[in-house]
Design a protein around this motif. Structure first.
Motif, PDB file in Angstrom:
ATOM      1  N   GLY A 255      49.547 -49.214  13.919  1.00  0.00           N
ATOM      2  CA  GLY A 255      50.327 -47.986  13.745  1.00  0.00           C
ATOM      3  C   GLY A 255      51.443 -47.841  14.780  1.00  0.00           C
ATOM      4  N   ASP A 256      51.605 -48.846  15.669  1.00  0.00           N
ATOM      5  CA  ASP A 256      52.531 -48.694  16.797  1.00  0.00           C
ATOM      6  C   ASP A 256      53.992 -48.471  16.380  1.00  0.00           C
ATOM      7  OD1 ASP A 256      50.784 -49.912  19.415  1.00  0.00           O
ATOM      8  OD2 ASP A 256      50.164 -50.521  17.417  1.00  0.00           O
ATOM      9  N   ALA A 257      54.462 -49.295  15.436  1.00  0.00           N
ATOM     10  CA  ALA A 257      55.875 -49.200  15.061  1.00  0.00           C
ATOM     11  C   ALA A 257      56.172 -47.820  14.482  1.00  0.00           C
ATOM     12  CB  ALA A 257      56.221 -50.290  14.053  1.00  0.00           C
ATOM     13  N   GLU A 258      55.261 -47.363  13.632  1.00  0.00           N
ATOM     14  CA  GLU A 258      55.467 -46.054  13.011  1.00  0.00           C
ATOM     15  C   GLU A 258      55.447 -44.938  14.057  1.00  0.00           C
ATOM     16  OE1 GLU A 258      53.568 -43.901   9.507  1.00  0.00           O
ATOM     17  OE2 GLU A 258      52.995 -45.999   9.216  1.00  0.00           O
ATOM     18  N   PHE A 259      54.531 -45.065  15.025  1.00  0.00           N
ATOM     19  CA  PHE A 259      54.439 -44.046  16.067  1.00  0.00           C
ATOM     20  C   PHE A 259      55.715 -44.038  16.921  1.00  0.00           C
ATOM     21  CE2 PHE A 259      52.661 -42.065  19.966  1.00  0.00           C
ATOM     22  CZ  PHE A 259      52.144 -40.918  19.386  1.00  0.00           C
ATOM     23  N   MET A 260      56.285 -45.224  17.144  1.00  0.00           N
ATOM     24  CA  MET A 260      57.548 -45.301  17.885  1.00  0.00           C
ATOM     25  C   MET A 260      58.657 -44.601  17.113  1.00  0.00           C
ATOM     26  SD  MET A 260      57.623 -49.075  19.524  1.00  0.00           S
ATOM     27  CE  MET A 260      56.771 -49.268  21.079  1.00  0.00           C
ATOM     28  N   ASN A 261      58.730 -44.882  15.805  1.00  0.00           N
ATOM     29  CA  ASN A 261      59.759 -44.234  14.984  1.00  0.00           C
ATOM     30  C   ASN A 261      59.594 -42.720  14.999  1.00  0.00           C
ATOM     31  OD1 ASN A 261      60.732 -46.755  14.385  1.00  0.00           O
ATOM     32  ND2 ASN A 261      59.625 -46.914  12.446  1.00  0.00           N
ATOM     33  N   ALA A 262      58.321 -42.274  14.956  1.00  0.00           N
ATOM     34  CA  ALA A 262      58.072 -40.833  14.973  1.00  0.00           C
ATOM     35  C   ALA A 262      58.534 -40.232  16.299  1.00  0.00           C
ATOM     36  CB  ALA A 262      56.585 -40.559  14.747  1.00  0.00           C
ATOM     37  N   LEU A 263      58.334 -40.975  17.389  1.00  0.00           N
ATOM     38  CA  LEU A 263      58.789 -40.478  18.690  1.00  0.00           C
ATOM     39  C   LEU A 263      60.311 -40.374  18.740  1.00  0.00           C
ATOM     40  CD1 LEU A 263      56.601 -42.162  21.465  1.00  0.00           C
ATOM     41  CD2 LEU A 263      56.891 -39.724  21.010  1.00  0.00           C
ATOM     42  N   VAL A 264      60.977 -41.385  18.139  1.00  0.00           N
ATOM     43  CA  VAL A 264      62.442 -41.333  18.095  1.00  0.00           C
ATOM     44  C   VAL A 264      62.867 -40.067  17.345  1.00  0.00           C
ATOM     45  CG1 VAL A 264      64.531 -42.441  17.185  1.00  0.00           C
ATOM     46  CG2 VAL A 264      62.757 -43.823  18.286  1.00  0.00           C
ATOM     47  N   ASP A 265      62.190 -39.753  16.242  1.00  0.00           N
ATOM     48  CA  ASP A 265      62.485 -38.521  15.496  1.00  0.00           C
ATOM     49  C   ASP A 265      62.236 -37.301  16.372  1.00  0.00           C
ATOM     50  OD1 ASP A 265      63.281 -39.815  13.255  1.00  0.00           O
ATOM     51  OD2 ASP A 265      61.369 -39.621  12.190  1.00  0.00           O
ATOM     52  N   GLY A 266      61.105 -37.301  17.044  1.00  0.00           N
ATOM     53  CA  GLY A 266      60.780 -36.179  17.916  1.00  0.00           C
ATOM     54  C   GLY A 266      61.845 -35.981  18.990  1.00  0.00           C
ATOM     55  N   LEU A 267      62.318 -37.098  19.548  1.00  0.00           N
ATOM     56  CA  LEU A 267      63.342 -37.030  20.600  1.00  0.00           C
ATOM     57  C   LEU A 267      64.690 -36.614  20.026  1.00  0.00           C
ATOM     58  CD1 LEU A 267      62.309 -40.339  22.403  1.00  0.00           C
ATOM     59  CD2 LEU A 267      62.298 -38.088  23.491  1.00  0.00           C
ATOM     60  N   SER A 268      64.856 -36.766  18.686  1.00  0.00           N
ATOM     61  CA  SER A 268      66.118 -36.389  18.043  1.00  0.00           C
ATOM     62  C   SER A 268      66.005 -35.005  17.404  1.00  0.00           C
ATOM     63  CB  SER A 268      66.476 -37.404  16.953  1.00  0.00           C
ATOM     64  OG  SER A 268      66.257 -38.712  17.387  1.00  0.00           O
ATOM     65  N   SER A 269      64.972 -34.268  17.780  1.00  0.00           N
ATOM     66  CA  SER A 269      64.715 -32.935  17.224  1.00  0.00           C
ATOM     67  C   SER A 269      64.519 -32.929  15.718  1.00  0.00           C
ATOM     68  CB  SER A 269      65.825 -31.939  17.608  1.00  0.00           C
ATOM     69  OG  SER A 269      66.057 -31.983  18.976  1.00  0.00           O
ATOM     70  N   LYS A 270      63.993 -34.019  15.200  1.00  0.00           N
ATOM     71  CA  LYS A 270      63.623 -34.056  13.772  1.00  0.00           C
ATOM     72  C   LYS A 270      62.109 -33.911  13.677  1.00  0.00           C
ATOM     73  CE  LYS A 270      67.065 -37.439  12.453  1.00  0.00           C
ATOM     74  NZ  LYS A 270      67.066 -38.881  12.258  1.00  0.00           N
ATOM     75  N   VAL A 271      61.627 -33.627  12.480  1.00  0.00           N
ATOM     76  CA  VAL A 271      60.175 -33.511  12.308  1.00  0.00           C
ATOM     77  C   VAL A 271      59.566 -34.921  12.292  1.00  0.00           C
ATOM     78  CG1 VAL A 271      58.309 -32.645  10.845  1.00  0.00           C
ATOM     79  CG2 VAL A 271      60.511 -31.433  10.943  1.00  0.00           C
ATOM     80  N   PRO A 272      58.664 -35.223  13.221  1.00  0.00           N
ATOM     81  CA  PRO A 272      58.110 -36.579  13.281  1.00  0.00           C
ATOM     82  C   PRO A 272      56.976 -36.788  12.285  1.00  0.00           C
ATOM     83  CG  PRO A 272      57.319 -35.270  15.143  1.00  0.00           C
ATOM     84  CD  PRO A 272      58.139 -34.349  14.291  1.00  0.00           C
TER      85      PRO A 272
END
Ligand code: SF4
Lengths: 134, 417
Positions: free
Chosen positions: B201-218
């Motif tokens: 699940g690492d890659a997906e969790f990284m992408n979700a963090l990028v969303d979180g850092l971009s103020s998007k819903v992760p």
């Protein structure tokens, strides 16, 4: 003579996740041929429910098979707070490496961290010795 | 460090604050090292014997035989190096060049891609001293230093007071672990610092963090608590000096490094983050640096015997070369591939002419045609090594031995070629 004797021990498909352990690693530094290293390496940590499904008790041996390879190791209840049915843990060692496929899809990187195995009670068999793995 | 301190070769942290007491050329007491370091420095209980075809031999005969095996081979493999001094590694590279050999190390199936990206300046990095002095947020991703690098947290990343971190872990530092299981390090990070993700699940969790850092819903397919991801994003964003310790758990899970690059880019646009590879063997990174200097590649090299030119690619990796049976003899130094490689690959290695150089008896030695004991690096011989963060460290000899150092063994093989 019990009827159960004629039934094959149930098999369970599990995903193995490998990890590091400082005690086992220190034993390796002393000697990989010592009993201590085998004791800390040749183990598989299972969820209590998976132990029940295998009809074994904590501390009994199991056969772990992957493709053409197999090793006999000691089954232990993991003791982890969270349930992890279907996933078992093995410390990184020659016993876990014996089960890793050489199928790399040409990348040069085998799947060391998690892989599929079939586990079954070894019915009193001894743990595979390090020199017998090979 | 001063004259009274020695360096521990137990792992790539290369702790340089070790005090020892010696008697009869043996270390009898050690201070400050962890149990793994103590076990390494006190030496193994079964040292390697000098043998040819599994019979006792003297060093001269075994060196001669080793050279003969390499000379006879068309495509030898030279593998190991992670527990060798940089000086020995450079001789090994020379031998590979001279014999048209494959040369590779364990980074080929562990930390290689990260070290390559760091050397190519694709990932921002820092030193462990920076971590101790400045880091306020440390993330261990797929790494469990409490077991793999026991003094990482106490010397550098969590517990110590540092120049800009005078209040230590209690107030000045945040420890985060991302892992598929609750490791001993995760226990230290506590429930608020532990992020348990599913296998792969690492890659997906990284992408979700990028969303979180971009103020998007992760969002994740495994429905990870969005609030928790946003909280983590916020902690990372606020970091003054952040570090990610990349472990094998992360590397084996990622099919490519892109998600990590994307996360690091994002982190460095909103904050300040650095990568440190959690290298295991004490001088694996040194091998990568030395081969890179010589060939432009960190591992997986085959030299052309005529031109001396280096070819590089997955097909020259230790695993593929053995699997394809392209190798017809092997010299292994400071490593035990028969216990660390997948069995089908290891079996082939055991079948070809095999040379093993090591201080200790190991599985590879039980199948080797030639075994040559060498001095224990960092204890019985000195040399240079490269710490996990890329800093060069000098290892001093502590006790005398009549064994040759790894560099001396290789130099003598080179001369006999
Ligand atoms: S952390 Fe590593 S280098 Fe430091 S004492 Fe332990 S084994 Fe040795």
């Amino acid at each position: 003579m019990g009827f159960g004797q004629f039934l094959a021990a149930p098999e369970l498909k599990l995903t193995i996740v490998t990890y590091r352990d400082i005690f086992q690693n220190s034993a390796l530094e002393v000697s990989r041929f010592d009993e201590k290293y085998e004791e800390l390496s040749a183990i598989i940590k299972l969820d209590p429910n998976d132990i029940s499904k295998l009809v074994i008790k904590d501390g009994e041996t199991v056969t772990v098979k992957s493709g053409a390879e197999k090793v006999v190791v000691k089954a232990q209840i993991s003791g982890y707070e969270e349930k992890h049915e279907g996933v078992a843990y093995m410390v990184n060692s020659p016993w876990s490496n014996a089960l890793i496929s050489d199928n790399t899809h040409g990348t040069g990187v085998p799947s060391f961290k998690n892989f599929e195995v079939v586990v079954q009670s070894a019915k009193g068999e001894k743990v595979t010795g390090i020199k017998e793995i090979f | 460090m001063t004259d009274n301190y020695y360096v521990c070769p137990g792992c790539a942290l290369l702790c340089d604050d070790i005090e020892v007491e010696t008697e009869d050329n043996k270390i009898t007491k050690m201070y400050t090292a962890c149990m793994k370091g103590v076990a390494r420095m006190k030496g193994c209980s079964s040292p390697l014997e000098c043998t040819v075809e599994q019979e006792a031999a003297d060093v001269d005969a075994s060196i001669e035989k080793a050279a003969a095996i390499l000379k006879d081979a068309k495509n030898p493999l030279i593998f190991g190096h992670g527990n060798s001094s940089s000086e020995a590694q450079k001789v090994a590279i020379e031998i590979a060049k001279r014999t048209g050999a494959y040369i590779d190390d364990t980074s080929s199936f562990c930390q290689g891609p990260i070290i390559e990206a760091i050397l190519q300046e694709k990932l921002k990095t820092c030193t462990l001293d920076d971590v101790r002095d400045k880091a306020d947020v440390t993330v261990f991703w797929g790494a469990d230093p409490a077991n793999s690098h026991p003094r990482h947290l106490s010397r550098y990343s969590y517990f110590p007071r540092g120049k800009e971190r005078q209040r230590g872990w209690e107030e000045d530092r945040t420890l985060i672990t991302v892992d598929i299981r609750k490791s001993d390090t995760s226990e230290i990070a506590g429930n608020s610092g532990f992020f348990q993700i599913p296998i792969k699940g690492d890659a997906e969790f990284m992408n979700a963090l990028v969303d979180g850092l971009s103020s998007k819903v992760p969002k994740t397919s495994f429905n990870f608590d969005k609030k928790k991801i946003l909280e983590l994003s916020n902690t990372l964003k606020k970091a003054k000096f952040g570090v990610i310790g990349v472990g094998l758990g992360l590397l084996y899970s990622l099919e490519e490094l892109e998600p990590l690059f994307a996360l690091m880019d994002k982190l460095n646009s909103v904050s300040n983050f650095h990568i440190i590879p959690m290298v295991g063997q004490y001088n694996m990174r040194g091998f990568n640096h030395n081969l890179f200097e010589e060939t432009g590649y960190i591992n997986r090299v085959k030299f052309d015997i005529e031109s001396g030119q280096a070819k590089h690619g997955a097909e020259y990796s230790v695993v593929e070369a053995l699997k394809e049976r392209s190798v017809d003899a092997a010299l292994v130094i400071g490593s035990d591939p028969l216990s660390s490689l997948p069995l089908p690959v290891a079996r082939y290695l055991a079948d070809i002419p095999l040379i093993d150089i090591d201080p200790c008896q190991n599985l590879t030695a039980t199948k080797a045609n030639v075994t040559i004991p060498c001095a224990l690096g960092g204890v019985e011989s000195g040399g240079t090594a490269v710490r996990m963060d890329g800093v060069e460290i000098e290892l001093k000899q502590i006790v005398e031995t009549d064994k040759l150092s790894d560099k001396e063994v290789l130099t003598r093989i080179m001369e006999a070629l």
